[in-house]
Design an enzyme around this catalytic site. Sequence first.
Site, PDB file in Angstrom:
ATOM      1  N   LYS A  28       0.846  -1.142   0.028  1.00  0.00           N
ATOM      2  CA  LYS A  28       0.044  -0.187  -0.004  1.00  0.00           C
ATOM      3  C   LYS A  28       0.908   1.297   0.034  1.00  0.00           C
ATOM      4  CE  LYS A  28      -1.720   1.608   4.001  1.00  0.00           C
ATOM      5  NZ  LYS A  28      -1.285   2.842   4.342  1.00  0.00           N
ATOM      6  N   ASN A  29       1.714   1.294   0.840  1.00  0.00           N
ATOM      7  CA  ASN A  29       2.653   2.486   1.182  1.00  0.00           C
ATOM      8  C   ASN A  29       3.630   2.743  -0.317  1.00  0.00           C
ATOM      9  OD1 ASN A  29       1.324   3.036   3.147  1.00  0.00           O
ATOM     10  ND2 ASN A  29       3.045   2.344   4.623  1.00  0.00           N
ATOM     11  N   ARG A  61      -4.575  10.590   5.096  1.00  0.00           N
ATOM     12  CA  ARG A  61      -3.273  11.677   4.982  1.00  0.00           C
ATOM     13  C   ARG A  61      -2.318  11.575   3.981  1.00  0.00           C
ATOM     14  NH1 ARG A  61      -1.868  14.224   9.302  1.00  0.00           N
ATOM     15  NH2 ARG A  61       0.119  14.018   8.430  1.00  0.00           N
ATOM     16  N   CYS A 101      -4.359  12.849  13.398  1.00  0.00           N
ATOM     17  CA  CYS A 101      -4.855  11.374  13.032  1.00  0.00           C
ATOM     18  C   CYS A 101      -4.714  10.772  14.330  1.00  0.00           C
ATOM     19  CB  CYS A 101      -4.035  10.727  11.857  1.00  0.00           C
ATOM     20  SG  CYS A 101      -2.771  10.280  12.347  1.00  0.00           S
ATOM     21  N   ARG A 114       1.171  14.533  13.520  1.00  0.00           N
ATOM     22  CA  ARG A 114       1.684  14.176  12.221  1.00  0.00           C
ATOM     23  C   ARG A 114       1.734  15.557  11.256  1.00  0.00           C
ATOM     24  NH1 ARG A 114      -0.260   8.741  10.074  1.00  0.00           N
ATOM     25  NH2 ARG A 114       1.322   8.655   8.733  1.00  0.00           N
ATOM     26  N   PRO A 115       2.548  16.462  11.515  1.00  0.00           N
ATOM     27  CA  PRO A 115       2.705  17.508  10.897  1.00  0.00           C
ATOM     28  C   PRO A 115       3.134  17.518   9.528  1.00  0.00           C
ATOM     29  CG  PRO A 115       4.429  17.557  12.321  1.00  0.00           C
ATOM     30  CD  PRO A 115       3.573  16.255  12.685  1.00  0.00           C
ATOM     31  N   ILE A 116       3.022  18.462   8.542  1.00  0.00           N
ATOM     32  CA  ILE A 116       3.866  18.294   7.161  1.00  0.00           C
ATOM     33  C   ILE A 116       4.536  19.472   6.920  1.00  0.00           C
ATOM     34  CG2 ILE A 116       1.794  17.114   5.958  1.00  0.00           C
ATOM     35  CD1 ILE A 116       0.992  19.930   4.998  1.00  0.00           C
ATOM     36  N   ASP A 117       4.852  19.842   8.041  1.00  0.00           N
ATOM     37  CA  ASP A 117       6.041  21.353   8.207  1.00  0.00           C
ATOM     38  C   ASP A 117       7.137  20.858   7.118  1.00  0.00           C
ATOM     39  OD1 ASP A 117       6.456  19.605  10.069  1.00  0.00           O
ATOM     40  OD2 ASP A 117       8.141  20.787  10.982  1.00  0.00           O
ATOM     41  N   LEU A 118       7.895  19.742   7.188  1.00  0.00           N
ATOM     42  CA  LEU A 118       8.903  19.370   6.690  1.00  0.00           C
ATOM     43  C   LEU A 118       8.654  19.142   5.245  1.00  0.00           C
ATOM     44  CD1 LEU A 118      10.296  16.697   9.142  1.00  0.00           C
ATOM     45  CD2 LEU A 118      11.036  19.233   8.785  1.00  0.00           C
ATOM     46  N   ASP A 174       5.131   0.641  11.998  1.00  0.00           N
ATOM     47  CA  ASP A 174       3.993  -0.247  11.572  1.00  0.00           C
ATOM     48  C   ASP A 174       3.880  -1.453  12.089  1.00  0.00           C
ATOM     49  OD1 ASP A 174       3.324   2.213  10.454  1.00  0.00           O
ATOM     50  OD2 ASP A 174       3.570   1.717   8.296  1.00  0.00           O
ATOM     51  N   LEU A 180       8.733   6.841  16.857  1.00  0.00           N
ATOM     52  CA  LEU A 180       8.378   7.565  15.687  1.00  0.00           C
ATOM     53  C   LEU A 180       7.310   8.509  15.864  1.00  0.00           C
ATOM     54  CD1 LEU A 180      10.579   6.089  14.304  1.00  0.00           C
ATOM     55  CD2 LEU A 180       9.355   6.444  12.202  1.00  0.00           C
ATOM     56  N   ARG A 189      -8.449  -0.578   5.489  1.00  0.00           N
ATOM     57  CA  ARG A 189      -7.317   0.424   4.553  1.00  0.00           C
ATOM     58  C   ARG A 189      -6.311   0.006   4.241  1.00  0.00           C
ATOM     59  NH1 ARG A 189      -5.619   4.690   8.398  1.00  0.00           N
ATOM     60  NH2 ARG A 189      -4.158   4.767   6.713  1.00  0.00           N
TER      61      ARG A 189
END
Length: 420
Positions: A22-23, A92, A116, A121-125, A304, A326, A395
Site C-alpha cells: 500500500k505504502n 493523510r 490522526c 503528524r505535521p507536514i512542515d517538513l 508499523d 516515531l 484500509r
Amino acid sequence: MKYLQITGEQELKGSVKISGAKNATLPILAACLLIKGKVTLTNIPLVSDIYTMIELLSNLGAKCLIDEHSVCIDSSNITSTKALYEIVSKMRASILVLGPLLSRFNECEVSLPGGCAIGQRPIDLHLKALAKLGAKIELKEGYVKASGKLKAANITFDKITVGGTENAILAAVYAEGVTIINNAAMEPEIINLCEFLELAGVKIEGIGSKCLKIHGVKELKSDFTCKIIPDRIEAGTYLCAGAITNSEITITNVNPNHLLAVIDKLNELGVMLDVQEDKISTKKYKKLNSCNIQTSEYPGFPTDMQAQFMALCLCASSDCIIDERLFENRFMHVAELQRMGANISLNNHLAIVKPSKLSAAQVMATDLRASSALVLAALAAKGTSKISRIYHLQRGYEDLCLKLQSLGAKISLKDENDDK
Ligand code: UD1
C-alpha cells in the site's frame, strides 16, 4: 456495522500470498500525475486507501481503470489542481499529490490533512522542502496553496520523513537542474517510487541511500508498466500470526530483504524461520523468549509493526520493553489489549509488556496497525472475540478475513444488523 468474530487458540497451517505494498502504491499513484499519458501499475493491493487515492486522481481529471490487481492511469487531461478536503480528510497520504501537481502545473491547492489517531503528524517538513525548491506557500482556509516554477535546490531534512522525502522527489522532477536531498528516508517504498520515475525517464542517483540526486526533466515518457513491491508490513503481520499461534505457515510473494529487522526480532523471541528467495515459513517453538524493541526509520524496526509485536510479546516468557520513537500517540491499542487481559504499563514512549494470559473480549479498532494487533491477540486468546470498527483494517489489509480463513483460523466477517 461490520465486525470480525475470532475464536482463538486454533493452530494455523498452509500458505498465504502477500499483496502489493500500500505504502509504495500511494506515492506511485501520485507520481502518475506527472505523466502526460498512460502508465500501468501491477501488483496493486485492493484496499480502501488505494481506492481513496484513485478517487482523488479521478477527481483531478485523471482516467483510472482498475483491472484485478492492475491499474491504468492516464493523466493527459488534468482538469483541476485542487485536492478537496472531502477526499484528503479520508487519508493523510493524499498530501503526496502536492509535489507532483506543483511540479507539473506550477500551482495547486491541497487540503491540510489534519490530525490522526497516531499523533499530530505535521507536514512542515514537506512544505519546507517545497519552499527550498522555490515554491510560494500560503495556508488559507484549511488549504495549502502552493505556486511557482520550481528550480533545483539542496534540501536537507531536519528529521527523516517518508512522505516528506516522497513529496520532495516528486516536486523535483520538473525542477530545472539537479536537486540534492540529504537525510532522505531509505524505505523500500521510496526505492520503488524512484524506479517508477526512472522508467519515466528521470535520472536519479543514490537510490536507496540517504542522499538522492534528482535530475530535473522537461518531459516524461509514458506507456510503461511498473510493478509494486510486496507489502512488508502485511508480510510481517502474517509472520506474527504464525508466531502467536505457534504454527507452521508460509507467506509467499515477499522480499525477505525488506524484512530483516522483523526477522531478527522474531528470531530473538525464539521463532525460527525458513527464509527463501520470495517466501518465508514459520516454525514451531518450545517457548517464546523475551525481546526489547525500539522503532526507527528503515532499515530499523518499523513503527508499523510495533502494535503487532506488542501482541506477540504478551505471549513471551518474561517482560519485553517496547520503545516507540516515531509517533507520540501510537499506543492506542494498549487499552484494547488490556480488555483482553494484557498486562502492559505505559511510561511516555515506553511500554512494558508482561507475560499475560489472553482471553476473548469485545474490542474496538483504533487505527490500521492497532487493529491488526487486536486480530493477532484474538487468534491467541481463549474464547471468541469481537472486533469492531474494522474499516481501519480494510484500509491496508487486502482480504484479511479470507486469508486467515485459508490458514484455518476461526474468523468471520459479520454484520451487527444481522445479529438483531
Ligand atoms: C509513512 C507511512 C506510515 C509509517 C511512517 C513511518 C505511508 C503512506 N505511510 O508515514 O505507515 O508509519 O511513514 O515509517 O507511507 N514529521 C514531522 N513533520 C513532517 C513530516 C513528518 O515532524 O512534515 C514527523 C512525524 O510526525 C513522525 C516522523 O516525522 O514523527 C516520521 O513521519 P513520516 O516518515 O513523515 O511518516 P509518514 O510519511 O506520514
